[in-house]
Motif scaffolding. Structure first.
Motif, mmCIF file in Angstrom:
data_model
loop_
_atom_site.group_PDB
_atom_site.id
_atom_site.type_symbol
_atom_site.label_atom_id
_atom_site.label_comp_id
_atom_site.label_asym_id
_atom_site.label_seq_id
_atom_site.Cartn_x
_atom_site.Cartn_y
_atom_site.Cartn_z
ATOM 1 N N ILE A 153 -2.719 -10.344 -7.181
ATOM 2 C CA ILE A 153 -3.750 -10.689 -8.160
ATOM 3 C C ILE A 153 -3.320 -11.908 -8.968
ATOM 4 O O ILE A 153 -4.099 -12.845 -9.186
ATOM 5 C CB ILE A 153 -4.040 -9.478 -9.081
ATOM 6 N N ASP A 154 -2.059 -11.907 -9.393
ATOM 7 C CA ASP A 154 -1.554 -13.046 -10.157
ATOM 8 C C ASP A 154 -1.597 -14.329 -9.327
ATOM 9 O O ASP A 154 -1.957 -15.394 -9.819
ATOM 10 C CB ASP A 154 -0.121 -12.756 -10.606
ATOM 11 N N ASP A 155 -1.243 -14.208 -8.025
ATOM 12 C CA ASP A 155 -1.255 -15.376 -7.144
ATOM 13 C C ASP A 155 -2.670 -15.876 -6.885
ATOM 14 O O ASP A 155 -2.945 -17.080 -6.970
ATOM 15 C CB ASP A 155 -0.595 -15.031 -5.804
ATOM 16 N N LEU A 156 -3.569 -14.960 -6.561
ATOM 17 C CA LEU A 156 -4.927 -15.349 -6.173
ATOM 18 C C LEU A 156 -5.728 -15.926 -7.324
ATOM 19 O O LEU A 156 -6.562 -16.823 -7.123
ATOM 20 C CB LEU A 156 -5.669 -14.156 -5.573
ATOM 21 N N TRP A 157 -5.492 -15.416 -8.524
ATOM 22 C CA TRP A 157 -6.266 -15.882 -9.676
ATOM 23 C C TRP A 157 -5.414 -16.708 -10.635
ATOM 24 O O TRP A 157 -5.807 -16.939 -11.773
ATOM 25 C CB TRP A 157 -6.916 -14.705 -10.384
ATOM 26 N N ARG A 165 -3.780 -25.597 -1.328
ATOM 27 C CA ARG A 165 -2.862 -25.957 -2.406
ATOM 28 C C ARG A 165 -3.527 -26.018 -3.775
ATOM 29 O O ARG A 165 -2.863 -26.277 -4.776
ATOM 30 C CB ARG A 165 -2.155 -27.268 -2.069
ATOM 31 N N ALA A 166 -4.816 -25.771 -3.813
ATOM 32 C CA ALA A 166 -5.460 -25.603 -5.118
ATOM 33 C C ALA A 166 -4.979 -24.321 -5.794
ATOM 34 O O ALA A 166 -5.111 -24.161 -7.011
ATOM 35 C CB ALA A 166 -6.978 -25.571 -4.955
ATOM 36 N N VAL A 167 -4.406 -23.401 -5.010
ATOM 37 C CA VAL A 167 -3.823 -22.167 -5.545
ATOM 38 C C VAL A 167 -2.364 -22.469 -5.888
ATOM 39 O O VAL A 167 -1.558 -22.746 -4.992
ATOM 40 C CB VAL A 167 -3.900 -21.026 -4.515
ATOM 41 N N PRO A 168 -1.985 -22.454 -7.166
ATOM 42 C CA PRO A 168 -0.617 -22.848 -7.539
ATOM 43 C C PRO A 168 0.483 -22.106 -6.785
ATOM 44 O O PRO A 168 1.488 -22.707 -6.398
ATOM 45 C CB PRO A 168 -0.575 -22.554 -9.046
ATOM 46 N N ALA A 169 0.301 -20.812 -6.546
ATOM 47 C CA ALA A 169 1.323 -20.042 -5.836
ATOM 48 C C ALA A 169 1.509 -20.560 -4.419
ATOM 49 O O ALA A 169 2.634 -20.619 -3.908
ATOM 50 C CB ALA A 169 0.951 -18.563 -5.814
ATOM 51 N N LEU A 170 0.421 -20.959 -3.789
ATOM 52 C CA LEU A 170 0.522 -21.490 -2.426
ATOM 53 C C LEU A 170 1.013 -22.929 -2.424
ATOM 54 O O LEU A 170 1.678 -23.360 -1.477
ATOM 55 C CB LEU A 170 -0.827 -21.369 -1.725
ATOM 56 N N ARG A 171 0.692 -23.670 -3.477
ATOM 57 C CA ARG A 171 1.236 -25.025 -3.571
ATOM 58 C C ARG A 171 2.764 -24.965 -3.671
ATOM 59 O O ARG A 171 3.462 -25.736 -3.001
ATOM 60 C CB ARG A 171 0.655 -25.759 -4.775
ATOM 61 N N ARG A 172 3.280 -24.054 -4.486
ATOM 62 C CA ARG A 172 4.734 -23.934 -4.635
ATOM 63 C C ARG A 172 5.379 -23.529 -3.312
ATOM 64 O O ARG A 172 6.382 -24.127 -2.896
ATOM 65 C CB ARG A 172 5.077 -22.906 -5.719
ATOM 66 N N ALA A 215 -14.101 -17.970 4.169
ATOM 67 C CA ALA A 215 -14.071 -17.787 2.710
ATOM 68 C C ALA A 215 -12.700 -18.180 2.156
ATOM 69 O O ALA A 215 -11.660 -17.773 2.682
ATOM 70 C CB ALA A 215 -14.393 -16.342 2.361
ATOM 71 N N PHE A 216 -12.709 -18.963 1.093
ATOM 72 C CA PHE A 216 -11.459 -19.483 0.531
ATOM 73 C C PHE A 216 -10.517 -18.355 0.113
ATOM 74 O O PHE A 216 -9.318 -18.387 0.413
ATOM 75 C CB PHE A 216 -11.768 -20.379 -0.664
ATOM 76 N N LYS A 217 -11.040 -17.340 -0.601
ATOM 77 C CA LYS A 217 -10.172 -16.271 -1.084
ATOM 78 C C LYS A 217 -9.562 -15.486 0.081
ATOM 79 O O LYS A 217 -8.401 -15.057 0.008
ATOM 80 C CB LYS A 217 -10.954 -15.317 -1.998
ATOM 81 N N LEU A 218 -10.302 -15.301 1.164
ATOM 82 C CA LEU A 218 -9.741 -14.595 2.321
ATOM 83 C C LEU A 218 -8.628 -15.417 2.964
ATOM 84 O O LEU A 218 -7.598 -14.880 3.368
ATOM 85 C CB LEU A 218 -10.829 -14.289 3.353
ATOM 86 N N ARG A 219 -8.838 -16.730 3.061
ATOM 87 C CA ARG A 219 -7.792 -17.585 3.625
ATOM 88 C C ARG A 219 -6.552 -17.560 2.733
ATOM 89 O O ARG A 219 -5.419 -17.499 3.218
ATOM 90 C CB ARG A 219 -8.292 -19.023 3.808
ATOM 91 N N ALA A 220 -6.777 -17.633 1.426
ATOM 92 C CA ALA A 220 -5.639 -17.615 0.498
ATOM 93 C C ALA A 220 -4.886 -16.290 0.602
ATOM 94 O O ALA A 220 -3.644 -16.272 0.621
ATOM 95 C CB ALA A 220 -6.126 -17.843 -0.935
ATOM 96 N N LEU A 221 -5.602 -15.181 0.672
ATOM 97 C CA LEU A 221 -4.959 -13.876 0.794
ATOM 98 C C LEU A 221 -4.169 -13.784 2.092
ATOM 99 O O LEU A 221 -3.023 -13.317 2.109
ATOM 100 C CB LEU A 221 -6.015 -12.765 0.730
ATOM 101 N N LEU A 222 -4.752 -14.248 3.187
ATOM 102 C CA LEU A 222 -4.065 -14.208 4.473
ATOM 103 C C LEU A 222 -2.796 -15.069 4.429
ATOM 104 O O LEU A 222 -1.731 -14.649 4.909
ATOM 105 C CB LEU A 222 -4.993 -14.691 5.584
ATOM 106 N N ALA A 223 -2.885 -16.255 3.844
ATOM 107 C CA ALA A 223 -1.711 -17.126 3.749
ATOM 108 C C ALA A 223 -0.611 -16.478 2.919
ATOM 109 O O ALA A 223 0.573 -16.506 3.294
ATOM 110 C CB ALA A 223 -2.114 -18.470 3.150
ATOM 111 N N LEU A 224 -0.990 -15.882 1.800
ATOM 112 C CA LEU A 224 0.009 -15.227 0.954
ATOM 113 C C LEU A 224 0.702 -14.093 1.704
ATOM 114 O O LEU A 224 1.933 -13.972 1.670
ATOM 115 C CB LEU A 224 -0.645 -14.694 -0.320
ATOM 116 N N LEU A 225 -0.073 -13.279 2.397
ATOM 117 C CA LEU A 225 0.522 -12.159 3.134
ATOM 118 C C LEU A 225 1.435 -12.661 4.246
ATOM 119 O O LEU A 225 2.494 -12.084 4.498
ATOM 120 C CB LEU A 225 -0.578 -11.261 3.695
ATOM 121 N N CYS A 226 1.043 -13.753 4.910
ATOM 122 C CA CYS A 226 1.917 -14.347 5.930
ATOM 123 C C CYS A 226 3.229 -14.808 5.318
ATOM 124 O O CYS A 226 4.314 -14.597 5.888
ATOM 125 C CB CYS A 226 1.227 -15.524 6.603
ATOM 126 N N LEU A 227 3.148 -15.425 4.143
ATOM 127 C CA LEU A 227 4.334 -16.003 3.535
ATOM 128 C C LEU A 227 5.207 -14.967 2.838
ATOM 129 O O LEU A 227 6.385 -15.237 2.575
ATOM 130 C CB LEU A 227 3.936 -17.121 2.566
#
Length: 261
Positions: free
Chosen positions: A47-51, A144-151, A23-35
């Motif tokens: 919430i701000d990062d994911l959405w 990288r479709a998630v702006p916070a993760l792209r940055r 699931a994309f949102k789970l991957r994004a959440l995991l990446a954010l927590l790692c970073l």
């Protein structure tokens, strides 16, 4: 377990089996927590990062659901789920040393800098090779479709660029200019305005007896900089061009990679 962010997000079990969430949102959440690297990420920030700054009204509840699903997924891979902790005002993922590829990369780069400063060039080259081998593409490339993760991904890519420049300089110090030429040509195709890499390529070509080709590389980056940025090459690269034109003996000195150092 091994968490990978230096390329597409990936999760591997201790046995080397892939266990990346689909699931994309789970991957994004995991990446954010790692970073966030063990620091507490507030629920508000996640919430701000994911959405991307436009969360639905149910975002707080949705985040709790995603964290619960991520814990179950990690538990299924044999991960100690207590390491994904609820810590007011949010969550923290506390990873063991070297279970995140980014940690291993940073450690190897620091080791290489220390070895090079001590004069152990062969060992520094090996550490840099191991560090660069950890990458399988741009950081968090699939998210990288998630702006916070792209940055965050772009900032990590700059770390790769610094490590690669150190790798190329060390190879030149070791007299390995000829094997370097092919990979440097590949990089200037991808990054036509990367001055440092053009400088390394100029020296590698010059030391291989390909003086005219070395000067062509200078003119190539000059055109690219003019077309893309309306600027000339920097003073260090200009000095390197003059050194090639005058066949300055310093370019043959393997203790000095090039005048752009």
């Amino acid at each position: 377990m091994l968490f990978r962010v230096l390329g597409p997000l990936a999760l591997e079990t201790d046995e080397g089996e892939p266990h990346t969430p689909r699931a994309f949102k789970l991957r994004a959440l995991l990446a954010l927590l790692c970073l966030y690297d063990g620091w507490v990420a507030s629920s508000e920030q996640l919430i701000d990062d994911l959405w991307s700054g436009a969360p639905p009204r149910t975002a707080a509840t949705a985040l709790q659901v995603y964290v619960s699903k991520l814990r179950k997924h990690l538990d299924g891979a044999g991960f100690e789920v207590s390491r994904l902790a609820t810590v007011p005002p949010g969550y923290a993922l506390k990873l063991a040393p070297h279970t995140l590829d980014l940690h291993r990369f940073d450690a190897l780069c620091a080791q290489a800098r220390q070895l090079r400063a001590q004069g152990f060039l062969e060992e520094a080259a090996q550490a840099l090779a191991e560090a660069l081998a950890l990458w399988s593409g741009p950081a968090v490339a699939d998210l990288r479709a998630v702006p916070a993760l792209r940055r965050r991904g772009c900032r990590l890519d700059e770390k790769w660029a610094v490590a690669y420049e150190q790798h190329a300089e060390t190879a030149l110090l070791l007299g390995r200019h000829q094997p370097l030429i092919g990979e440097l040509y590949g990089l200037i195709e991808e990054r036509p305005t990367w001055e440092a890499v053009h400088g390394h390529l100029m020296v590698a070509l010059y030391r291989s007896g390909r003086t005219a080709e070395s000067l062509m590389v200078y003119h190539r980056v000059r055109r690219a900089l003019a077309d893309e940025r309306g600027t000339e090459p920097g003073p260090l690269l200009q000095r390197l061009q003059r050194a090639v034109l005058s066949r300055d003996l310093v370019l043959e000195d393997a203790t000095k990679p090039h005048l752009a150092s």
